[in-house]
Motif scaffolding. Structure first.
Motif, mmCIF file in Angstrom:
data_model
loop_
_atom_site.group_PDB
_atom_site.id
_atom_site.type_symbol
_atom_site.label_atom_id
_atom_site.label_comp_id
_atom_site.label_asym_id
_atom_site.label_seq_id
_atom_site.Cartn_x
_atom_site.Cartn_y
_atom_site.Cartn_z
ATOM 1 N N TYR A 34 0.800 -1.210 0.000
ATOM 2 C CA TYR A 34 0.000 0.000 0.000
ATOM 3 C C TYR A 34 0.843 1.275 0.000
ATOM 4 O O TYR A 34 0.890 2.019 0.971
ATOM 5 N N PRO A 35 1.508 1.561 -1.126
ATOM 6 C CA PRO A 35 2.290 2.797 -1.218
ATOM 7 C C PRO A 35 1.363 4.007 -1.092
ATOM 8 O O PRO A 35 0.228 3.989 -1.590
ATOM 9 N N ILE A 36 1.835 5.041 -0.401
ATOM 10 C CA ILE A 36 1.013 6.231 -0.159
ATOM 11 C C ILE A 36 1.798 7.505 -0.476
ATOM 12 O O ILE A 36 1.649 8.517 0.193
ATOM 13 N N ASP A 37 2.605 7.438 -1.524
ATOM 14 C CA ASP A 37 3.480 8.560 -1.864
ATOM 15 C C ASP A 37 2.888 9.521 -2.886
ATOM 16 O O ASP A 37 3.410 10.613 -3.072
ATOM 17 N N THR A 38 1.814 9.145 -3.556
ATOM 18 C CA THR A 38 1.185 10.016 -4.549
ATOM 19 C C THR A 38 -0.327 9.970 -4.343
ATOM 20 O O THR A 38 -0.847 9.011 -3.739
ATOM 21 N N PRO A 39 -1.061 10.963 -4.835
ATOM 22 C CA PRO A 39 -2.525 10.908 -4.714
ATOM 23 C C PRO A 39 -3.120 9.633 -5.316
ATOM 24 O O PRO A 39 -4.033 9.036 -4.730
ATOM 25 N N GLU A 40 -2.586 9.199 -6.447
ATOM 26 C CA GLU A 40 -3.086 7.984 -7.088
ATOM 27 C C GLU A 40 -2.851 6.756 -6.213
ATOM 28 O O GLU A 40 -3.723 5.894 -6.095
ATOM 29 N N HIS A 41 -1.671 6.675 -5.611
ATOM 30 C CA HIS A 41 -1.380 5.536 -4.739
ATOM 31 C C HIS A 41 -2.250 5.580 -3.484
ATOM 32 O O HIS A 41 -2.665 4.530 -2.977
ATOM 33 N N VAL A 42 -2.512 6.767 -2.965
ATOM 34 C CA VAL A 42 -3.365 6.897 -1.781
ATOM 35 C C VAL A 42 -4.765 6.364 -2.092
ATOM 36 O O VAL A 42 -5.325 5.577 -1.320
ATOM 37 N N ARG A 43 -5.318 6.774 -3.210
ATOM 38 C CA ARG A 43 -6.653 6.303 -3.600
ATOM 39 C C ARG A 43 -6.669 4.780 -3.775
ATOM 40 O O ARG A 43 -7.602 4.096 -3.347
ATOM 41 N N ALA A 44 -5.642 4.256 -4.424
ATOM 42 C CA ALA A 44 -5.567 2.808 -4.648
ATOM 43 C C ALA A 44 -5.412 2.063 -3.321
ATOM 44 O O ALA A 44 -6.070 1.040 -3.097
ATOM 45 N N ALA A 45 -4.557 2.565 -2.442
ATOM 46 C CA ALA A 45 -4.346 1.923 -1.141
ATOM 47 C C ALA A 45 -5.654 1.865 -0.361
ATOM 48 O O ALA A 45 -5.989 0.834 0.235
ATOM 49 N N TRP A 46 -6.408 2.977 -0.371
ATOM 50 C CA TRP A 46 -7.688 3.006 0.351
ATOM 51 C C TRP A 46 -8.659 1.982 -0.240
ATOM 52 O O TRP A 46 -9.324 1.249 0.481
ATOM 53 N N SER A 47 -8.698 1.925 -1.538
ATOM 54 C CA SER A 47 -9.590 0.971 -2.201
ATOM 55 C C SER A 47 -9.213 -0.462 -1.847
ATOM 56 O O SER A 47 -10.073 -1.267 -1.476
ATOM 57 N N TYR A 48 -7.938 -0.777 -1.938
ATOM 58 C CA TYR A 48 -7.500 -2.154 -1.689
ATOM 59 C C TYR A 48 -7.696 -2.587 -0.246
ATOM 60 O O TYR A 48 -8.155 -3.700 0.009
ATOM 61 N N ILE A 49 -7.359 -1.744 0.730
ATOM 62 C CA ILE A 49 -7.464 -2.173 2.125
ATOM 63 C C ILE A 49 -8.924 -2.322 2.536
ATOM 64 O O ILE A 49 -9.230 -3.030 3.491
ATOM 65 N N ASN A 50 -9.821 -1.696 1.799
ATOM 66 C CA ASN A 50 -11.241 -1.826 2.111
ATOM 67 C C ASN A 50 -11.904 -3.014 1.421
ATOM 68 O O ASN A 50 -13.105 -3.227 1.570
ATOM 69 N N HIS A 51 -11.137 -3.808 0.692
ATOM 70 C CA HIS A 51 -11.639 -5.079 0.171
ATOM 71 C C HIS A 51 -11.430 -6.125 1.263
ATOM 72 O O HIS A 51 -10.319 -6.288 1.782
ATOM 73 N N GLU A 52 -12.473 -6.847 1.586
ATOM 74 C CA GLU A 52 -12.414 -7.822 2.671
ATOM 75 C C GLU A 52 -11.283 -8.831 2.499
ATOM 76 O O GLU A 52 -10.600 -9.182 3.456
ATOM 77 N N LYS A 53 -11.063 -9.280 1.255
ATOM 78 C CA LYS A 53 -10.021 -10.302 1.031
ATOM 79 C C LYS A 53 -8.627 -9.763 1.353
ATOM 80 O O LYS A 53 -7.735 -10.523 1.716
#
Length: 84
Positions: A34-53
């Motif tokens: 979950y890289p959080i260094d760019t706005p795009e990575h932040v959005r992706a990280a949030w999306s991924y960690i909120n998937h139950e799997k």
């Protein structure tokens, strides 16, 4: 919330995340997930960690730590994310 070290996962290789993204900040620094260094990575990280799997691979306290780091990065990058 007291922070604890996130456990090392058997299903990932931290060097893979570092190789793919470089020396960046990760919401899960132990496993380089979950890289959080760019706005795009932040959005992706949030999306991924909120998937139950994905969240199921962590203890509940670890998920909260990861989410807190993503929220902080979102604020720093001016990204609006939906909170649960």
């Amino acid at each position: 919330m007291a922070t604890q070290k996130i456990h090392e996962r058997d299903d990932v290789s931290p060097t893979e995340g570092e190789h793919k993204y470089g020396d960046v900040q990760f919401a899960d620094p132990t496993n380089k997930k979950y890289p959080i260094d760019t706005p795009e990575h932040v959005r992706a990280a949030w999306s991924y960690i909120n998937h139950e799997k994905n969240a199921d691979k962590y203890q509940p306290g670890e998920v909260e730590q990861i989410k807190a780091r993503i929220r902080k990065a979102a604020k720093q990058h001016g990204v609006d994310i939906e909170t649960d």
